[in-house]
Design a protein around this motif. Structure first.
Motif, PDB file in Angstrom:
ATOM      1  N   TRP A 294      12.255   0.280  15.039  1.00  0.00           N
ATOM      2  CA  TRP A 294      11.767   0.755  13.741  1.00  0.00           C
ATOM      3  C   TRP A 294      10.846   1.935  14.023  1.00  0.00           C
ATOM      4  CZ3 TRP A 294       8.701  -2.904   9.940  1.00  0.00           C
ATOM      5  CH2 TRP A 294       8.717  -2.360   8.649  1.00  0.00           C
ATOM      6  N   SER A 295      10.955   2.994  13.262  1.00  0.00           N
ATOM      7  CA  SER A 295      10.196   4.217  13.521  1.00  0.00           C
ATOM      8  C   SER A 295       8.701   3.958  13.661  1.00  0.00           C
ATOM      9  CB  SER A 295      10.447   5.235  12.409  1.00  0.00           C
ATOM     10  OG  SER A 295      10.013   4.712  11.173  1.00  0.00           O
ATOM     11  N   ASN A 296       8.086   4.736  14.547  1.00  0.00           N
ATOM     12  CA  ASN A 296       6.641   4.696  14.767  1.00  0.00           C
ATOM     13  C   ASN A 296       6.123   3.321  15.174  1.00  0.00           C
ATOM     14  OD1 ASN A 296       6.359   7.457  14.153  1.00  0.00           O
ATOM     15  ND2 ASN A 296       6.304   6.992  11.978  1.00  0.00           N
ATOM     16  N   SER A 297       6.890   2.603  15.978  1.00  0.00           N
ATOM     17  CA  SER A 297       6.503   1.266  16.427  1.00  0.00           C
ATOM     18  C   SER A 297       6.114   1.281  17.900  1.00  0.00           C
ATOM     19  CB  SER A 297       7.652   0.276  16.233  1.00  0.00           C
ATOM     20  OG  SER A 297       7.940   0.123  14.864  1.00  0.00           O
ATOM     21  N   THR A 298       5.066   0.534  18.207  1.00  0.00           N
ATOM     22  CA  THR A 298       4.568   0.397  19.568  1.00  0.00           C
ATOM     23  C   THR A 298       4.406  -1.081  19.879  1.00  0.00           C
ATOM     24  OG1 THR A 298       3.335   2.463  19.353  1.00  0.00           O
ATOM     25  CG2 THR A 298       2.663   0.978  21.130  1.00  0.00           C
ATOM     26  N   VAL A 299       4.872  -1.502  21.039  1.00  0.00           N
ATOM     27  CA  VAL A 299       4.732  -2.896  21.452  1.00  0.00           C
ATOM     28  C   VAL A 299       3.416  -3.065  22.202  1.00  0.00           C
ATOM     29  CG1 VAL A 299       5.696  -4.759  22.859  1.00  0.00           C
ATOM     30  CG2 VAL A 299       7.221  -3.239  21.584  1.00  0.00           C
TER      31      VAL A 299
ATOM     32  N   ASN B  88       5.000  -4.983  -5.967  1.00  0.00           N
ATOM     33  CA  ASN B  88       5.255  -3.707  -5.293  1.00  0.00           C
ATOM     34  C   ASN B  88       4.093  -2.733  -5.460  1.00  0.00           C
ATOM     35  OD1 ASN B  88       7.709  -4.000  -3.920  1.00  0.00           O
ATOM     36  ND2 ASN B  88       8.853  -3.762  -5.810  1.00  0.00           N
ATOM     37  N   LYS B  89       3.455  -2.730  -6.630  1.00  0.00           N
ATOM     38  CA  LYS B  89       2.295  -1.855  -6.843  1.00  0.00           C
ATOM     39  C   LYS B  89       1.156  -2.233  -5.908  1.00  0.00           C
ATOM     40  CE  LYS B  89       3.107  -0.908 -11.733  1.00  0.00           C
ATOM     41  NZ  LYS B  89       2.608  -1.144 -13.111  1.00  0.00           N
ATOM     42  N   VAL B  90       0.879  -3.508  -5.795  1.00  0.00           N
ATOM     43  CA  VAL B  90      -0.181  -3.988  -4.901  1.00  0.00           C
ATOM     44  C   VAL B  90       0.176  -3.669  -3.452  1.00  0.00           C
ATOM     45  CG1 VAL B  90      -1.352  -6.054  -4.029  1.00  0.00           C
ATOM     46  CG2 VAL B  90      -0.978  -5.773  -6.491  1.00  0.00           C
ATOM     47  N   ALA B  91       1.431  -3.924  -3.071  1.00  0.00           N
ATOM     48  CA  ALA B  91       1.874  -3.656  -1.702  1.00  0.00           C
ATOM     49  C   ALA B  91       1.771  -2.167  -1.375  1.00  0.00           C
ATOM     50  CB  ALA B  91       3.301  -4.157  -1.503  1.00  0.00           C
ATOM     51  N   LEU B  92       2.105  -1.315  -2.320  1.00  0.00           N
ATOM     52  CA  LEU B  92       2.016   0.131  -2.091  1.00  0.00           C
ATOM     53  C   LEU B  92       0.567   0.558  -1.899  1.00  0.00           C
ATOM     54  CD1 LEU B  92       3.204   2.956  -1.876  1.00  0.00           C
ATOM     55  CD2 LEU B  92       3.114   3.089  -4.389  1.00  0.00           C
ATOM     56  N   GLN B  93      -0.333   0.089  -2.755  1.00  0.00           N
ATOM     57  CA  GLN B  93      -1.748   0.438  -2.605  1.00  0.00           C
ATOM     58  C   GLN B  93      -2.286  -0.017  -1.254  1.00  0.00           C
ATOM     59  OE1 GLN B  93      -3.452   2.544  -4.541  1.00  0.00           O
ATOM     60  NE2 GLN B  93      -1.451   2.728  -5.505  1.00  0.00           N
ATOM     61  N   GLU B  94      -1.904  -1.208  -0.839  1.00  0.00           N
ATOM     62  CA  GLU B  94      -2.330  -1.718   0.465  1.00  0.00           C
ATOM     63  C   GLU B  94      -1.782  -0.844   1.589  1.00  0.00           C
ATOM     64  OE1 GLU B  94      -0.598  -5.429   2.320  1.00  0.00           O
ATOM     65  OE2 GLU B  94      -2.595  -6.122   1.735  1.00  0.00           O
ATOM     66  N   ALA B  95      -0.521  -0.462   1.501  1.00  0.00           N
ATOM     67  CA  ALA B  95       0.105   0.371   2.536  1.00  0.00           C
ATOM     68  C   ALA B  95      -0.523   1.764   2.588  1.00  0.00           C
ATOM     69  CB  ALA B  95       1.607   0.466   2.298  1.00  0.00           C
ATOM     70  N   LEU B  96      -0.889   2.307   1.446  1.00  0.00           N
ATOM     71  CA  LEU B  96      -1.510   3.627   1.414  1.00  0.00           C
ATOM     72  C   LEU B  96      -2.917   3.607   2.011  1.00  0.00           C
ATOM     73  CD1 LEU B  96      -0.299   4.869  -2.087  1.00  0.00           C
ATOM     74  CD2 LEU B  96       0.494   5.653   0.168  1.00  0.00           C
TER      75      LEU B  96
ATOM     76  N   ALA C 201       8.872   2.023   0.569  1.00  0.00           N
ATOM     77  CA  ALA C 201       9.719   2.029   1.762  1.00  0.00           C
ATOM     78  C   ALA C 201       9.416   3.233   2.645  1.00  0.00           C
ATOM     79  CB  ALA C 201      11.193   2.029   1.364  1.00  0.00           C
ATOM     80  N   ASP C 202       9.242   4.387   2.034  1.00  0.00           N
ATOM     81  CA  ASP C 202       8.940   5.596   2.811  1.00  0.00           C
ATOM     82  C   ASP C 202       7.615   5.447   3.557  1.00  0.00           C
ATOM     83  OD1 ASP C 202      11.301   6.615   1.805  1.00  0.00           O
ATOM     84  OD2 ASP C 202      10.317   7.985   0.385  1.00  0.00           O
ATOM     85  N   ARG C 203       6.620   4.858   2.896  1.00  0.00           N
ATOM     86  CA  ARG C 203       5.327   4.653   3.555  1.00  0.00           C
ATOM     87  C   ARG C 203       5.457   3.669   4.718  1.00  0.00           C
ATOM     88  NH1 ARG C 203       1.146   6.060   6.108  1.00  0.00           N
ATOM     89  NH2 ARG C 203      -0.606   4.639   5.993  1.00  0.00           N
ATOM     90  N   LEU C 204       6.116   2.544   4.481  1.00  0.00           N
ATOM     91  CA  LEU C 204       6.259   1.545   5.538  1.00  0.00           C
ATOM     92  C   LEU C 204       7.084   2.071   6.707  1.00  0.00           C
ATOM     93  CD1 LEU C 204       6.789  -1.711   3.453  1.00  0.00           C
ATOM     94  CD2 LEU C 204       4.671  -0.828   4.459  1.00  0.00           C
ATOM     95  N   ASN C 205       8.108   2.824   6.410  1.00  0.00           N
ATOM     96  CA  ASN C 205       8.960   3.357   7.476  1.00  0.00           C
ATOM     97  C   ASN C 205       8.271   4.445   8.301  1.00  0.00           C
ATOM     98  OD1 ASN C 205      11.281   1.730   7.191  1.00  0.00           O
ATOM     99  ND2 ASN C 205      11.901   2.901   5.403  1.00  0.00           N
ATOM    100  N   SER C 206       7.314   5.148   7.707  1.00  0.00           N
ATOM    101  CA  SER C 206       6.660   6.248   8.420  1.00  0.00           C
ATOM    102  C   SER C 206       5.334   5.857   9.075  1.00  0.00           C
ATOM    103  CB  SER C 206       6.425   7.419   7.464  1.00  0.00           C
ATOM    104  OG  SER C 206       5.485   7.058   6.469  1.00  0.00           O
ATOM    105  N   MET C 207       4.700   4.798   8.612  1.00  0.00           N
ATOM    106  CA  MET C 207       3.375   4.461   9.148  1.00  0.00           C
ATOM    107  C   MET C 207       3.476   3.864  10.550  1.00  0.00           C
ATOM    108  SD  MET C 207       2.359   1.025   6.943  1.00  0.00           S
ATOM    109  CE  MET C 207       0.641   1.287   7.226  1.00  0.00           C
ATOM    110  N   PRO C 208       2.410   3.977  11.351  1.00  0.00           N
ATOM    111  CA  PRO C 208       2.403   3.347  12.668  1.00  0.00           C
ATOM    112  C   PRO C 208       2.458   1.826  12.546  1.00  0.00           C
ATOM    113  CG  PRO C 208       0.660   4.991  12.486  1.00  0.00           C
ATOM    114  CD  PRO C 208       1.215   4.786  11.112  1.00  0.00           C
ATOM    115  N   LYS C 209       3.255   1.222  13.420  1.00  0.00           N
ATOM    116  CA  LYS C 209       3.391  -0.237  13.452  1.00  0.00           C
ATOM    117  C   LYS C 209       3.158  -0.687  14.886  1.00  0.00           C
ATOM    118  CE  LYS C 209       7.220   0.791  11.388  1.00  0.00           C
ATOM    119  NZ  LYS C 209       6.884   2.016  10.678  1.00  0.00           N
TER     120      LYS C 209
END
Length: 143
Positions: free
Chosen positions: A100-105, A45-53, A80-88
């Protein structure tokens, strides 16, 4: 210009099993992530968070988008907050209305769509899992 970063691991076992890392989908060889790779989830989770940030956005195929969305949408906490808010950005010819929030096809030829995305963004565009997308035929639409 953005840079595509394949997140490791790409959720594939040594014997080529890609699907069902957490065992929820009921595949015969499902659940392999927790059994073999996820013993220390706090460190993961620490690695995943750093990558997401570091990432400006996530780039996913439809199946990975659905997999991650189902697991992260209902959660809270820093990752979770970062993944849910970031552009996808979802490369798909079948998904029409992302939920899912901030998602574009992105539909059409993969290389064309991803090239455009790289021009629009400035930093890392992370491809988590999405094995099929990482190995996509560059001349054909992605499902």
């Amino acid at each position: 210009m953005g840079k595509i970063v394949l997140s490791g691991p790409q959720n594939v076992s040594l014997d080529g099993v890609v699907q069902d890392p957490d065992g929820v989908e009921g595949f015969e060889r499902g659940g392999w992530f927790a059994q073999f790779g996820g013993k220390n989830l706090e460190e993961w989770n620490k690695v995943a968070l750093q990558e997401a940030l570091r990432a400006e956005a996530w780039l996913l195929g439809r199946r990975s988008y659905e997999f991650f969305g189902a697991r992260w949408r209902p959660r809270t906490g820093e990752l979770a907050d970062r993944l849910n808010s970031m552009p996808k950005y979802v490369v798909s010819s079948t998904l029409k209305e992302p939920d899912w929030s901030n998602s574009t096809v992105l539909s059409g030829v993969v290389v064309t769509q991803v090239s455009k995305l790289k021009q629009e963004l400035d930093t890392e565009i992370v491809v988590p899992a999405s094995y099929r997308l990482a190995h996509a035929d560059r001349t054909r639409p992605h499902r």
